[in-house]
Design an enzyme around this catalytic site. Structure first.
Site, short mmCIF file in Angstrom:
data_model
loop_
_atom_site.label_atom_id
_atom_site.label_comp_id
_atom_site.label_asym_id
_atom_site.label_seq_id
_atom_site.Cartn_x
_atom_site.Cartn_y
_atom_site.Cartn_z
N GLU A 230 0.82 -1.22 0.00
CA GLU A 230 0.00 0.00 0.00
C GLU A 230 0.85 1.26 0.00
OE1 GLU A 230 -1.56 1.91 3.42
OE2 GLU A 230 -1.21 0.18 4.71
N LYS B 3 -3.31 -1.65 16.11
CA LYS B 3 -2.77 -0.79 17.18
C LYS B 3 -3.82 -0.48 18.22
CE LYS B 3 -0.05 2.15 14.50
NZ LYS B 3 -0.75 1.51 13.41
N1 PSU Z 1 -2.13 1.88 10.58
C1 PSU Z 1 -0.79 2.04 10.55
N2 PSU Z 1 -0.20 2.70 9.54
C2 PSU Z 1 -0.94 3.18 8.50
C3 PSU Z 1 -2.35 3.00 8.52
C4 PSU Z 1 -2.91 2.33 9.58
O1 PSU Z 1 -0.12 1.61 11.44
O2 PSU Z 1 -0.37 3.79 7.58
C5 PSU Z 1 -3.16 3.46 7.36
C6 PSU Z 1 -3.50 2.28 6.43
O3 PSU Z 1 -3.43 2.73 5.10
C7 PSU Z 1 -4.93 1.98 6.81
C8 PSU Z 1 -5.45 3.35 7.09
O4 PSU Z 1 -5.66 1.33 5.78
O5 PSU Z 1 -4.41 4.00 7.79
C9 PSU Z 1 -6.73 3.36 7.89
O6 PSU Z 1 -7.25 4.64 7.87
P1 PSU Z 1 -8.77 4.87 8.26
O7 PSU Z 1 -8.84 4.51 9.71
O8 PSU Z 1 -9.03 6.31 7.99
O9 PSU Z 1 -9.58 3.95 7.39
#
Ligand code: PSU
Ligand code: MN
Length: 300
Positions: free
Chosen positions: A22, A156
Site C-alpha cells: 500500500e 494498534k
Molecule cells: N495503521 C498504521 N499505519 C498506516 C495505517 C494504519 O499503522 O499507515 C493506514 C493504512 O493505510 C490503513 C489506514 O488502511 O491507515 C486506515 O485509515 P482509516 O482509519 O481512515 O480507514
C-alpha cells in the site's frame, strides 16, 4: 482503467508470485525520508523472497499497480498526495489527482489486477469511542468482500482491538495469528486478546485462503504476524504514549480520515522516533512472510 507495469502483468500472466503493497503507509504513515527508504527496502525484501512487488497508488488520476523509484519519491514527499480509501477513489480518479491508497483501496485495486497477497503494517479498524463517533475503517468492510490475504502486525491500540476483532468475526473474516496464540497489537507482540485461529507456516496460510475461496466465500483473510521480539515496544510503555496522543487528538478536534495519520505522527513525536523504528521493523518482517505466502499461493 488500471495501469499495470509490464513486470507485474507478466508475473501474473505466468502465475508467478506477486505481493501488493500500500501507499498510505508511505504518504501518511511515516515521515520523509524514512518513508521512501522503507518503501524501497520492502520492495527489495519481497524480491529477495522470490516474489514481484507491486506497490499501488493513484497517479495523475490513474490507479497504478507497480511503481517506479520516482513514483515512490513523489508519494513520500509531495504534500498534495491525498489519503484515498474506497470512498475517495472516484474523486482522485475523476480529477486526475495523486492518491495514496489505504488497506481498503489497495485491496480493491490489487484484486482488480488479480493480485491475492498484500503486505502492510497495521489495519484500520473500530476506533475507540466508535459507539458515538461511528468511526470504523472501511478496511473492515473491504475485508468482508474483497478476496485478498492481508499480512499485517495486528491492530494498534489507537483502535478498540476487542471491537475490531468482533466486527471482523461478524463480517466473516478469518483472523490468523501467525506463530502465536495471541493477537498482536502492532508495536507489541501481546494485546490481551486471543488470536481467533493460529497458523504456523506459509503453506498453512495458503491452504486456508484456498479453502475459503474454493468454498465460494469471497472476502479477505487477516494474517496477524507479531513484531519480532527484539523490535517490540512493551505494551505498557507504548500504551502511555498512545493515551497521550489520543488526548491530544481530542483536544485538537481531529476526526475522520485525519485521525489515523495524526495519531501515527504524534506517536512518533512522543516516542522520540522509537515507534518509527518499530514500525519499519514490523513492515519488513511482514514483507518476508508475505513473499513466502505468495510463493505458496502461486504453487497451488
Ligand atoms: N495503521 C498504521 N499505519 C498506516 C495505517 C494504519 O499503522 O499507515 C493506514 C493504512 O493505510 C490503513 C489506514 O488502511 O491507515 C486506515 O485509515 P482509516 O482509519 O481512515 O480507514
Ligand atoms: Mn475513519
Amino acid at each position: 482503467m488500471l495501469t499495470v507495469t509490464d513486470e507485474v502483468r507478466d508475473a501474473l500472466a505466468s502465475g508467478q508470485p506477486v505481493v501488493a503493497l500500500e501507499s498510505t503507509i508511505i504518504s501518511h504513515g511515516m515521515p520523509y525520508p524514512q518513508n521512501v527508504e522503507m518503501a524501497r527496502t520492502v520492495e527489495g525484501i519481497v524480491r529477495d523472497g522470490g516474489a514481484v512487488p507491486a506497490t499501488i497508488a493513484v497517479l495523475h488520476g490513474r490507479p497504478t499497480i507497480g511503481l517506479s523509484a520516482d513514483d515512490l519519491e513523489l508519494l513520500a514527499s509531495d504534500a498534495s498526495v491525498m489519503k484515498v480509501s474506497i470512498r475517495d477513489l472516484p474523486y482522485v480518479v475523476s480529477r486526475g489527482l495523486h492518491g495514496a491508497t489505504t488497506v481498503a483501496s489497495t485491496m480493491r485495486l490489487a484484486a482488480l489486477a488479480g493480485i491475492r497477497v498484500f503486505v502492510t503494517g497495521g489495519l484500520g479498524g473500530v476506533h475507540r469511542g466508535a459507539e458515538t463517533s461511528y468511526d470504523v475503517s472501511a478496511d473492515l468492510t473491504e475485508l468482508a468482500t474483497t478476496s485478498v490475504a492481508v499480512v499485517c502486525a495486528g491492530v494498534k491500540s489507537i483502535l478498540d482491538i476487542g471491537l475490531t476483532l468482533e466486527k471482523l468475526e461478524t463480517l466473516g473474516v478469518p483472523v490468523l495469528g501467525y506463530g502465536t496464540d495471541e493477537f498482536p497489537s502492532f508495536y507489541s507482540r501481546s494485546s490481551g486478546f486471543a488470536a481467533p485461529m493460529r497458523v504456523d507456516s506459509p503453506a498453512e496460510v495458503a491452504a486456508l485462503v484456498r479453502a475459503k475461496w474454493d468454498l465460494g466465500l469471497a472476502g479477505g483473510v487477516v494474517v496477524a504476524n507479531p513484531i519480532p521480539a527484539e523490535s517490540e515496544i512493551p505494551a505498557e510503555e507504548i500504551g502511555v504514549i498512545i493515551e497521550q496522543a489520543l488526548a491530544d487528538m481530542d483536544r485538537l478536534g481531529i476526526t475522520g480520515k485525519d485521525a489515523t495519520p495524526y495519531l501515527l505522527g504524534r506517536i512518533v513525536e512522543i516516542s522520540g522516533g522509537a515507534s518509527l523504528t518499530a514500525n519499519i521493523a514490523l513492515v519488513e518482517h511482514n514483507a518476508r512472510l508475505g513473499a513466502a505466502i505468495a510463493r505458496e499461493h502461486a504453487a497451488r
